[in-house]
Design a protein around this motif. Structure first.
Motif, PDB file in Angstrom:
ATOM      1  N   ALA A  60      16.234   7.295  -7.457  1.00 14.76           N
ATOM      2  CA  ALA A  60      17.663   7.484  -7.696  1.00 14.76           C
ATOM      3  C   ALA A  60      18.316   8.228  -6.536  1.00 14.76           C
ATOM      4  CB  ALA A  60      17.875   8.247  -9.008  1.00 14.76           C
ATOM      5  N   ALA A  61      17.623   9.222  -5.992  1.00 14.95           N
ATOM      6  CA  ALA A  61      18.184   9.987  -4.874  1.00 14.95           C
ATOM      7  C   ALA A  61      18.378   9.092  -3.653  1.00 14.95           C
ATOM      8  CB  ALA A  61      17.272  11.160  -4.535  1.00 14.95           C
ATOM      9  N   HIS A  62      17.389   8.256  -3.346  1.00 19.29           N
ATOM     10  CA  HIS A  62      17.512   7.356  -2.198  1.00 19.29           C
ATOM     11  C   HIS A  62      18.610   6.312  -2.441  1.00 19.29           C
ATOM     12  CE1 HIS A  62      14.211   9.060  -0.012  1.00 19.29           C
ATOM     13  NE2 HIS A  62      13.325   8.777  -0.949  1.00 19.29           N
ATOM     14  N   THR A  63      18.735   5.874  -3.676  1.00 18.10           N
ATOM     15  CA  THR A  63      19.782   4.906  -3.997  1.00 18.10           C
ATOM     16  C   THR A  63      21.158   5.541  -3.877  1.00 18.10           C
ATOM     17  OG1 THR A  63      18.241   3.818  -5.513  1.00 18.10           O
ATOM     18  CG2 THR A  63      20.564   3.241  -5.718  1.00 18.10           C
ATOM     19  N   HIS A  64      21.248   6.823  -4.225  1.00 20.68           N
ATOM     20  CA  HIS A  64      22.521   7.533  -4.075  1.00 20.68           C
ATOM     21  C   HIS A  64      22.905   7.605  -2.599  1.00 20.68           C
ATOM     22  CE1 HIS A  64      25.536  10.751  -4.260  1.00 20.68           C
ATOM     23  NE2 HIS A  64      25.656  10.452  -5.539  1.00 20.68           N
ATOM     24  N   GLN A  65      21.934   7.837  -1.720  1.00 22.10           N
ATOM     25  CA  GLN A  65      22.217   7.863  -0.282  1.00 22.10           C
ATOM     26  C   GLN A  65      22.685   6.487   0.198  1.00 22.10           C
ATOM     27  OE1 GLN A  65      18.789   9.361   1.799  1.00 22.10           O
ATOM     28  NE2 GLN A  65      18.775  11.292   0.684  1.00 22.10           N
ATOM     29  N   LEU A  66      22.059   5.435  -0.324  1.00 20.48           N
ATOM     30  CA  LEU A  66      22.505   4.084   0.010  1.00 20.48           C
ATOM     31  C   LEU A  66      23.945   3.878  -0.462  1.00 20.48           C
ATOM     32  CD1 LEU A  66      21.941   1.181   0.993  1.00 20.48           C
ATOM     33  CD2 LEU A  66      21.057   0.677  -1.297  1.00 20.48           C
ATOM     34  N   GLU A  83      31.180   4.566   2.572  1.00 17.50           N
ATOM     35  CA  GLU A  83      31.794   4.766   3.876  1.00 17.50           C
ATOM     36  C   GLU A  83      32.337   3.445   4.433  1.00 17.50           C
ATOM     37  OE1 GLU A  83      32.495   7.541   4.785  1.00 17.50           O
ATOM     38  OE2 GLU A  83      31.130   8.759   3.619  1.00 17.50           O
ATOM     39  N   VAL A  84      31.645   2.368   4.122  1.00 15.81           N
ATOM     40  CA  VAL A  84      32.083   1.059   4.607  1.00 15.81           C
ATOM     41  C   VAL A  84      33.143   0.454   3.682  1.00 15.81           C
ATOM     42  CG1 VAL A  84      31.307  -1.278   5.197  1.00 15.81           C
ATOM     43  CG2 VAL A  84      29.836   0.692   5.688  1.00 15.81           C
ATOM     44  N   ALA A  85      32.974   0.638   2.374  1.00 13.30           N
ATOM     45  CA  ALA A  85      33.930   0.133   1.378  1.00 13.30           C
ATOM     46  C   ALA A  85      34.359   1.318   0.514  1.00 13.30           C
ATOM     47  CB  ALA A  85      33.279  -0.954   0.517  1.00 13.30           C
ATOM     48  N   PRO A  86      35.439   2.016   0.887  1.00 11.99           N
ATOM     49  CA  PRO A  86      35.848   3.234   0.182  1.00 11.99           C
ATOM     50  C   PRO A  86      36.098   3.021  -1.303  1.00 11.99           C
ATOM     51  CG  PRO A  86      37.038   3.005   2.249  1.00 11.99           C
ATOM     52  CD  PRO A  86      36.294   1.721   2.043  1.00 11.99           C
ATOM     53  N   LEU A 110      26.240  -2.892  -4.482  1.00 10.80           N
ATOM     54  CA  LEU A 110      27.429  -2.544  -5.269  1.00 10.80           C
ATOM     55  C   LEU A 110      27.088  -1.549  -6.371  1.00 10.80           C
ATOM     56  CD1 LEU A 110      29.061  -6.080  -5.557  1.00 10.80           C
ATOM     57  CD2 LEU A 110      29.994  -4.118  -4.324  1.00 10.80           C
ATOM     58  N   ALA A 111      25.920  -1.719  -6.991  1.00 15.45           N
ATOM     59  CA  ALA A 111      25.501  -0.783  -8.027  1.00 15.45           C
ATOM     60  C   ALA A 111      25.278   0.612  -7.443  1.00 15.45           C
ATOM     61  CB  ALA A 111      24.227  -1.289  -8.709  1.00 15.45           C
ATOM     62  N   ALA A 112      24.655   0.665  -6.255  1.00 17.68           N
ATOM     63  CA  ALA A 112      24.448   1.955  -5.593  1.00 17.68           C
ATOM     64  C   ALA A 112      25.786   2.607  -5.260  1.00 17.68           C
ATOM     65  CB  ALA A 112      23.618   1.756  -4.321  1.00 17.68           C
ATOM     66  N   VAL A 132      33.557  -6.809   1.816  1.00 14.60           N
ATOM     67  CA  VAL A 132      33.347  -5.902   2.941  1.00 14.60           C
ATOM     68  C   VAL A 132      31.863  -5.617   3.140  1.00 14.60           C
ATOM     69  CG1 VAL A 132      33.840  -3.585   3.817  1.00 14.60           C
ATOM     70  CG2 VAL A 132      35.617  -4.861   2.611  1.00 14.60           C
ATOM     71  N   LEU A 133      31.131  -5.504   2.023  1.00 14.31           N
ATOM     72  CA  LEU A 133      29.734  -5.057   2.089  1.00 14.31           C
ATOM     73  C   LEU A 133      28.741  -6.184   2.350  1.00 14.31           C
ATOM     74  CD1 LEU A 133      29.659  -2.477  -0.848  1.00 14.31           C
ATOM     75  CD2 LEU A 133      29.665  -2.000   1.594  1.00 14.31           C
ATOM     76  N   ALA A 134      29.142  -7.412   2.135  1.00 13.02           N
ATOM     77  CA  ALA A 134      28.195  -8.525   2.284  1.00 13.02           C
ATOM     78  C   ALA A 134      27.522  -8.537   3.659  1.00 13.02           C
ATOM     79  CB  ALA A 134      28.900  -9.851   2.004  1.00 13.02           C
ATOM     80  N   PRO A 135      28.258  -8.371   4.787  1.00 15.68           N
ATOM     81  CA  PRO A 135      27.573  -8.363   6.097  1.00 15.68           C
ATOM     82  C   PRO A 135      26.597  -7.196   6.246  1.00 15.68           C
ATOM     83  CG  PRO A 135      29.942  -8.703   6.361  1.00 15.68           C
ATOM     84  CD  PRO A 135      29.725  -8.296   4.941  1.00 15.68           C
ATOM     85  N   LEU A 136      26.972  -6.014   5.711  1.00 14.48           N
ATOM     86  CA  LEU A 136      26.085  -4.851   5.813  1.00 14.48           C
ATOM     87  C   LEU A 136      24.812  -5.085   5.017  1.00 14.48           C
ATOM     88  CD1 LEU A 136      25.355  -1.925   6.507  1.00 14.48           C
ATOM     89  CD2 LEU A 136      26.721  -1.198   4.543  1.00 14.48           C
ATOM     90  N   CYS A 137      24.941  -5.580   3.791  1.00 14.52           N
ATOM     91  CA  CYS A 137      23.760  -5.806   2.962  1.00 14.52           C
ATOM     92  C   CYS A 137      22.835  -6.844   3.585  1.00 14.52           C
ATOM     93  CB  CYS A 137      24.188  -6.255   1.557  1.00 14.52           C
ATOM     94  SG  CYS A 137      24.934  -4.929   0.575  1.00 14.52           S
ATOM     95  N   GLU A 138      23.425  -7.865   4.180  1.00 15.10           N
ATOM     96  CA  GLU A 138      22.603  -8.871   4.853  1.00 15.10           C
ATOM     97  C   GLU A 138      21.876  -8.265   6.048  1.00 15.10           C
ATOM     98  OE1 GLU A 138      23.091 -13.311   6.932  1.00 15.10           O
ATOM     99  OE2 GLU A 138      24.806 -12.305   5.985  1.00 15.10           O
ATOM    100  N   GLU A 139      22.576  -7.394   6.783  1.00 14.04           N
ATOM    101  CA  GLU A 139      21.996  -6.773   7.967  1.00 14.04           C
ATOM    102  C   GLU A 139      20.812  -5.885   7.617  1.00 14.04           C
ATOM    103  OE1 GLU A 139      21.559  -5.945  11.982  1.00 14.04           O
ATOM    104  OE2 GLU A 139      22.911  -7.395  11.043  1.00 14.04           O
ATOM    105  N   ILE A 140      20.910  -5.130   6.517  1.00 12.76           N
ATOM    106  CA  ILE A 140      19.840  -4.183   6.163  1.00 12.76           C
ATOM    107  C   ILE A 140      18.854  -4.761   5.159  1.00 12.76           C
ATOM    108  CG2 ILE A 140      21.337  -2.217   6.634  1.00 12.76           C
ATOM    109  CD1 ILE A 140      21.712  -1.837   3.638  1.00 12.76           C
TER     110      ILE A 140
END
Length: 261
Positions: A200-206, A212-215, A242-244, A226-234
């Motif tokens: 849960a702690a690591h997911t909170h950091q995610l 920061e990317v999608a306020p 989105l849940a995180a 907005v987040l789709a490119p970031l999620c694909e990248e990582i």
């Protein structure tokens, strides 16, 4: 009493013709400028309060303490004197965290007064509220600036850094206090709880990265775009991202049900 006050208000304020849309915009712009001036003044005042207290300025002037100095020189109460210190310390911690980040060189200034006057857009009430946890705020700012810099998805200009600072103050101020829990007697269950807590702690950091990317003001649908490119990248599933993000906003682990927990 309420009726009398209302009548007095009606008498005190002469009738005025309604404003046009353009006039209303001008009044609003003036108010915004005045509020910005107040915030900048608070920042400068806080820096000078911090310096005066560090120098124990009351001693050469014959005062016995900081509070007696503030009372005699400025006519403010003991509580107000220490609230000023709270604001000064919180702002100092925030500014130190920002200027220490190699990624935020645009915010660095060699002139201390100019640096102190930097407006992060944080109210005095918010600064007082987090003054006892200024270390947590500073750590969060440092981590988020580093994460943004490493992602390379957003330029770390002044508006972005200010947004990071405001969000960190808001998150620390509103973060729920975890309920105390006795460790389970069963060692296997205790270890399982530790694993879940770590996850849960690591997911909170995610989730903080996602914010920061999608306020937080973006709805899930807009955030997904907005987040789709970031999620694909990582290599992260978008729904888990989105849940995180929802978990980072709410602090409620139920936001993670069906994803990672």
């Amino acid at each position: 009493m309420g009726t009398r006050d209302q009548d007095q208000d009606d008498v005190a304020e002469p009738a005025r013709p309604p404003l046009t849309t353009e006039q209303a915009r001008e009044v609003t712009a003036g108010l915004r400028e005045a509020m910005d001036d107040v915030r900048r003044s608070v920042a400068v005042l806080a820096a000078r309060v911090r310096d005066a207290h560090a120098a124990r300025v009351w001693l050469p002037l014959g005062h016995s303490s900081w509070e007696s100095y503030c009372d005699a020189e400025f006519g403010i109460s003991r509580a107000q004197a220490y609230r000023l210190l709270d604001v000064a310390r919180a702002l100092a911690a925030i500014h130190d965290a920002v200027t220490a980040s190699p990624a935020a060189s645009l915010m660095r200034d060699t002139d201390p007064e100019s640096a102190a006057a930097l407006d992060y857009g944080i109210s005095q009430r918010s600064l007082i509220a987090v003054s006892g946890r200024s270390g947590d705020v500073a750590e969060l700012i440092t981590r988020r600036l580093a994460t943004l810099a490493h992602s390379g998805l957003q330029a770390l200009d002044e508006p972005t850094v200010r947004a990071v600072v405001r969000q960190a103050v808001r998150d620390v101020r509103t973060a729920p206090t975890p309920p105390p829990a006795d460790p389970p007697a069963d060692p296997a269950l205790a270890e399982l709880r530790r694993v879940v807590d770590d996850l849960a702690a690591h997911t909170h950091q995610l989730g903080e990265l996602m914010l920061e990317v999608a306020p937080a003001y973006l709805a899930d649908t807009a955030a997904a775009d907005v987040l789709a490119p970031l999620c694909e990248e990582i290599g992260e599933n978008l729904q888990s991202g989105l849940a995180a993000r929802r978990y980072a906003m709410s602090g409620d682990r139920r936001a993670l049900y069906g994803t990672v927990l």
